[in-house]
Scaffold this active site. Sequence first.
Site, PDB file in Angstrom:
ATOM      1  N   CYS A 135      -2.138   2.251   8.371  1.00 54.33           N
ATOM      2  CA  CYS A 135      -0.857   2.944   8.289  1.00 54.33           C
ATOM      3  C   CYS A 135      -1.034   4.461   8.398  1.00 54.33           C
ATOM      4  O   CYS A 135      -0.153   5.162   8.884  1.00 54.33           O
ATOM      5  CB  CYS A 135      -0.202   2.569   6.963  1.00 54.33           C
ATOM      6  SG  CYS A 135       1.486   3.107   6.769  1.00 54.33           S
ATOM      7  N   GLY A 156      -8.451  -1.529   6.793  1.00 53.28           N
ATOM      8  CA  GLY A 156      -7.657  -1.632   5.583  1.00 53.28           C
ATOM      9  C   GLY A 156      -6.186  -1.360   5.855  1.00 53.28           C
ATOM     10  O   GLY A 156      -5.805  -0.884   6.926  1.00 53.28           O
ATOM     11  N   CYS A 157      -5.355  -1.692   4.875  1.00 55.78           N
ATOM     12  CA  CYS A 157      -3.909  -1.582   5.045  1.00 55.78           C
ATOM     13  C   CYS A 157      -3.452  -0.130   5.004  1.00 55.78           C
ATOM     14  O   CYS A 157      -2.772   0.345   5.926  1.00 55.78           O
ATOM     15  CB  CYS A 157      -3.194  -2.405   3.980  1.00 55.78           C
ATOM     16  SG  CYS A 157      -3.790  -2.107   2.302  1.00 55.78           S
ATOM     17  N   TYR A 158      -3.817   0.594   3.939  1.00 58.65           N
ATOM     18  CA  TYR A 158      -3.439   2.007   3.869  1.00 58.65           C
ATOM     19  C   TYR A 158      -4.023   2.766   5.054  1.00 58.65           C
ATOM     20  O   TYR A 158      -3.419   3.695   5.573  1.00 58.65           O
ATOM     21  CB  TYR A 158      -3.978   2.639   2.583  1.00 58.65           C
ATOM     22  CG  TYR A 158      -3.188   2.357   1.327  1.00 58.65           C
ATOM     23  CD1 TYR A 158      -1.869   2.762   1.201  1.00 58.65           C
ATOM     24  CD2 TYR A 158      -3.784   1.719   0.241  1.00 58.65           C
ATOM     25  CE1 TYR A 158      -1.160   2.534   0.026  1.00 58.65           C
ATOM     26  CE2 TYR A 158      -3.084   1.492  -0.941  1.00 58.65           C
ATOM     27  CZ  TYR A 158      -1.764   1.899  -1.042  1.00 58.65           C
ATOM     28  OH  TYR A 158      -1.072   1.686  -2.204  1.00 58.65           O
ATOM     29  N   THR A 159      -5.231   2.368   5.446  1.00 60.43           N
ATOM     30  CA  THR A 159      -5.911   3.120   6.501  1.00 60.43           C
ATOM     31  C   THR A 159      -5.217   2.919   7.845  1.00 60.43           C
ATOM     32  O   THR A 159      -5.001   3.886   8.581  1.00 60.43           O
ATOM     33  CB  THR A 159      -7.387   2.710   6.585  1.00 60.43           C
ATOM     34  OG1 THR A 159      -7.454   1.313   6.776  1.00 60.43           O
ATOM     35  CG2 THR A 159      -8.124   3.072   5.328  1.00 60.43           C
TER      36      THR A 159
END
Lengths: 345, 345, 345, 345
Positions: free
Chosen positions: C155, C150-153
């Site tokens: 980052c 995932g994107c937040y993950t």
Amino acid sequence: MIRAAIVGANGYTGFELMKLIYGHPGLTLTSAASRSNAGSKISDLYPALGFAYGNMTFTEPDVDTIAKNADVVFTALPHAASAEIGGKFYDKGVKVIDLSADFRYTDIGLYENTYKVTHPRPDLNKEAVYGLCEINRDKIKKAAVIGNPGCYTTCSILPLYPLIKSGVIQDKGIIIDAASGITGAGRKADVAYNFCESDGNYKAYGVTTHRHATEIEEKLTFGDERISVSFTPHLLPVKRGILATVYANTASGATASDIDKAYSLYKDEKFAVATGEGVLPELKWVVQSNVCAFGYKLDAKNGRIIIVSAIDNLLKGASGQAVQNCNIMFGLPETDGLPVIGTHL
Amino acid sequence: MIRAAIVGANGYTGFELMKLIYGHPGLTLTSAASRSNAGSKISDLYPALGFAYGNMTFTEPDVDTIAKNADVVFTALPHAASAEIGGKFYDKGVKVIDLSADFRYTDIGLYENTYKVTHPRPDLNKEAVYGLCEINRDKIKKAAVIGNPGCYTTCSILPLYPLIKSGVIQDKGIIIDAASGITGAGRKADVAYNFCESDGNYKAYGVTTHRHATEIEEKLTFGDERISVSFTPHLLPVKRGILATVYANTASGATASDIDKAYSLYKDEKFAVATGEGVLPELKWVVQSNVCAFGYKLDAKNGRIIIVSAIDNLLKGASGQAVQNCNIMFGLPETDGLPVIGTHL
Amino acid sequence: MIRAAIVGANGYTGFELMKLIYGHPGLTLTSAASRSNAGSKISDLYPALGFAYGNMTFTEPDVDTIAKNADVVFTALPHAASAEIGGKFYDKGVKVIDLSADFRYTDIGLYENTYKVTHPRPDLNKEAVYGLCEINRDKIKKAAVIGNPGCYTTCSILPLYPLIKSGVIQDKGIIIDAASGITGAGRKADVAYNFCESDGNYKAYGVTTHRHATEIEEKLTFGDERISVSFTPHLLPVKRGILATVYANTASGATASDIDKAYSLYKDEKFAVATGEGVLPELKWVVQSNVCAFGYKLDAKNGRIIIVSAIDNLLKGASGQAVQNCNIMFGLPETDGLPVIGTHL
Amino acid sequence: MIRAAIVGANGYTGFELMKLIYGHPGLTLTSAASRSNAGSKISDLYPALGFAYGNMTFTEPDVDTIAKNADVVFTALPHAASAEIGGKFYDKGVKVIDLSADFRYTDIGLYENTYKVTHPRPDLNKEAVYGLCEINRDKIKKAAVIGNPGCYTTCSILPLYPLIKSGVIQDKGIIIDAASGITGAGRKADVAYNFCESDGNYKAYGVTTHRHATEIEEKLTFGDERISVSFTPHLLPVKRGILATVYANTASGATASDIDKAYSLYKDEKFAVATGEGVLPELKWVVQSNVCAFGYKLDAKNGRIIIVSAIDNLLKGASGQAVQNCNIMFGLPETDGLPVIGTHL
């Protein structure tokens, strides 16, 4: 009509003050002083004001001339300069609402350490009242000098004050992660704030060093030892508004109803609104209004409360609160001239 | 590998050139010169470039040093200064692609009247080729000096050239109403371009006086008398892109199929795309690409054609076209290193 | 040329994949499937892609047809649907890079609890590799199924992984306060994401409930008990990019040099860049690039480290990492087709 | 207090009306009707209004109930539906200010051709007054039904009316090239207006077909034959405001002083401001105010005048003008409740 003057009228807080005063039923603008713009038309800098003020010009910041026609002066100059000229107005019997940090601190040493200047009027600082309206209303009524609170600080203190005071959260370990619109940086020529460098961008700045941290810490200390917060400001690609996301450790056993009870302090307030558990304000709820709104979520798994608080940095965070202070000082209805409804769009 | 140098590398066209050259299979950057930033790291100004260029620094714009390691130089300095230093590179046998207006005009008098400077190298101007790739490709192949076209002009000339040339529209009464992103103003500290002053705003500027008008007029004149256009630029609250809405009187009896036939000039072009009747390009179709796209609508009731043309001002309107010119000059595939697909998002 | 297909090509991750594949020297797009858009031209939805792909159309997501011409398929459908169709491609010998959450979790129960679905292919989940390239490169080389992070993950995990693993920070009390651009919500008709409702706004959402929290917790657990983080996402009024501000308690005595040593894990990485103490990445450093950049500040007074990490949510946070995984799986140069330099402007 | 009701209160013009009425000293909101939102709290849709209206809910658009407590109704429904319900209020003696196009046209055939509907109340249309306040003030004073002008039309007609009427410009060959903020499209779920699809974009739309053209043409025709204008609207990536750039052929010999003389028609107006030659209003001069401001430049070389006119589409272009009409109809001070100063920031 209360006669109001502004010193440092060319900046964004000056713009907002001129706009608010024009629409205020009890105030009239007698002088808009700006050293750098003296003699030029207000409408040259802010055409939108020209539709109201016509050909009115900025004047020199001459205390004698201005004081003759002013019951109150809003000073919005850089730190130290603001207290110096504000003090002169005070000496002539004009009430002073200062938008700089000069009169915000009880502890002058903390102010001087934070702002790296010598306070020009320590005598006056003793008399000054911290103009957080909902907390210090009674003192403001009788004040002659107001230290108008900072933007991040208003947004942070209003939701935290009742919770720390009542003991439902711990005063250790507080983290304030906040984001501000770019008007917070004021009106200045700097490539960093150019549209092309700011639009689509987002960044942290002043991490561990921002000056509003000490103001927050002083105002939220109720015990003997000054509390310590982690304060991380960010720059949003928007013009206005601050949203603070606050993390605090709840006191053992504290529930939502304990939080709500603490927030009942604001139950009659128009400009400090607790929205309750799970209702988290967004920037657009408050931008262009004088409302500070805050809600929260309990994070039971981690023993924390997460508070989201929103204000318009130029209104409740600066000029709006300054006018609110003025209303209180002069016995005018507290909401006079202040927008309750923001623009949403 | 063709060795490329940039003089005036600190501006936005410089940024784009450095980015394009990094991703270009046939070019390598040997110098990035900037008087004001000499000695400092490229990544200090543009951190995004640091992930590619590491610790590379800006150098002084020293012609001797730079010329030793360059086959081609991109000059991007203010008017007159650009031709002066460009001329020195030419004298040393380095090919010159100049992004200023200095080598764009055939008529030096028109240039000098427009830019209010004396041309420093009239000798060289005779030899320079106007680098509008799709129109002057054959001349560009053999050129040693290129006058890289302006942004508004590329966006306006590409759709108008075939129509005027073929006589399907009249060359009298043309109106070009255009809007540009703020990067068009370059990288400079100016309150007018601050985020807070630009976001949410839109304005006309340079009405009847913008300098690109004379460049357009010269390039679209096929008869004896120079044509005259009304050119009205506007400033959009976006970073990049130009959209020009062009009004012209159609020749009597001209139909959509006449228009399309004139546009068949571009049928094999990758970077000049006629989208046909009723298909009007939007800015996001082309931003971050090197494509200029244009469509049209016939306004029979008023005897007009309305053309909408879109480009990225920093790519096809500046650095992208400069690299396209470089590809043509050095016999590289014309699309090498140039984005065909923009970002849309 | 490796033949690549996309299923769920109409969304924003699909757009980015089509764009990346067009510019990739080793990949060619054989099918772009989208149930809702089957039969219509790609350029109807994304005109920018039309300049590259011409009249190519979206196809039905028919596994048999697509599999015949594909070495690898990128699946980008809603949770559960993605694994189901991905599994069918796997059964036909096509390598699968899945952009949904379906193959991200080792603990299927945690996945099912988080996403409130039954996993359609638990058999395949065992074989799937979590495609965080810099951490799992060796496993990815041999994988047939990738759960793209995932994107937040991405980052959050990239900067935290080496610090927790090496013990320089504590795994208890971590707070991740993050902000994402609106493309993170995908391409959908919803008033909440309208320009007029989003521009100038900023808000927290999914506080204490966002699904990426459990993915982060699983991947950052090195001991017996799963760690717990406070994760607060916000919605930025920008199109792209995530900036995460992470608060963690440092291990007793931990210094900047300890942190830097832990980050030496990434010293040869192009797409995971530790910028060092006091150098805090901004969104514009990475937007439109595949780079995740992170720096930090020690907050000695409060015993904390404050990390700021930035990525482009659609590239390193989704489609860029997917292509990076593809490069690793097929032995292509890892940076092929992936932008190192973002747009800055 | 005049009792005001709104039908179609959920849209953006409804929001603005509710906001204006709250701050108006002479109006009070008695009903906010919305079929789709009946029963839900106003603050659910617009939290900003909640700080003023508390728990007030949207009601069903029931004419009988609403009429009992209303002196005036603002109708803001789709075309035809608006006149139908407006007519029922009229029949009950409630004054009607209609924000749709239903009562704007004198020529019902032109209306029906333009909007492709049958007019439901041709009887009432005869009595309705076109509510362009500065032009029709005397008729508005006595009107029972107002057709509140369109946004593009107000912005175009105010600057053109005195010039055509006085003959200083020709009524043939007028081009109106205009750009509007996205609130002009209303509050609706449509991917095309999503932030990610709109931010950074700019496009023309409705070229040669936009419905406001016929309204402009009817109102600017003073001779026997209806004039014809080319009207090209564009969509700006901003929330609010319209800027129209108008091209017209000047009458032979017409000078700036002739223009200024024609504009003296507005010399006492607060909300129609001629800024003079060379002073071209920008969007931010008027956004969030009720002012329409317009300046001009003479283009002697081409025999043209170029006018730039700016308004806030939701205020002077819709709800602000509606309230101004209400003030005139009920004999209230014309500026009551209407902002003179916009937000600039």
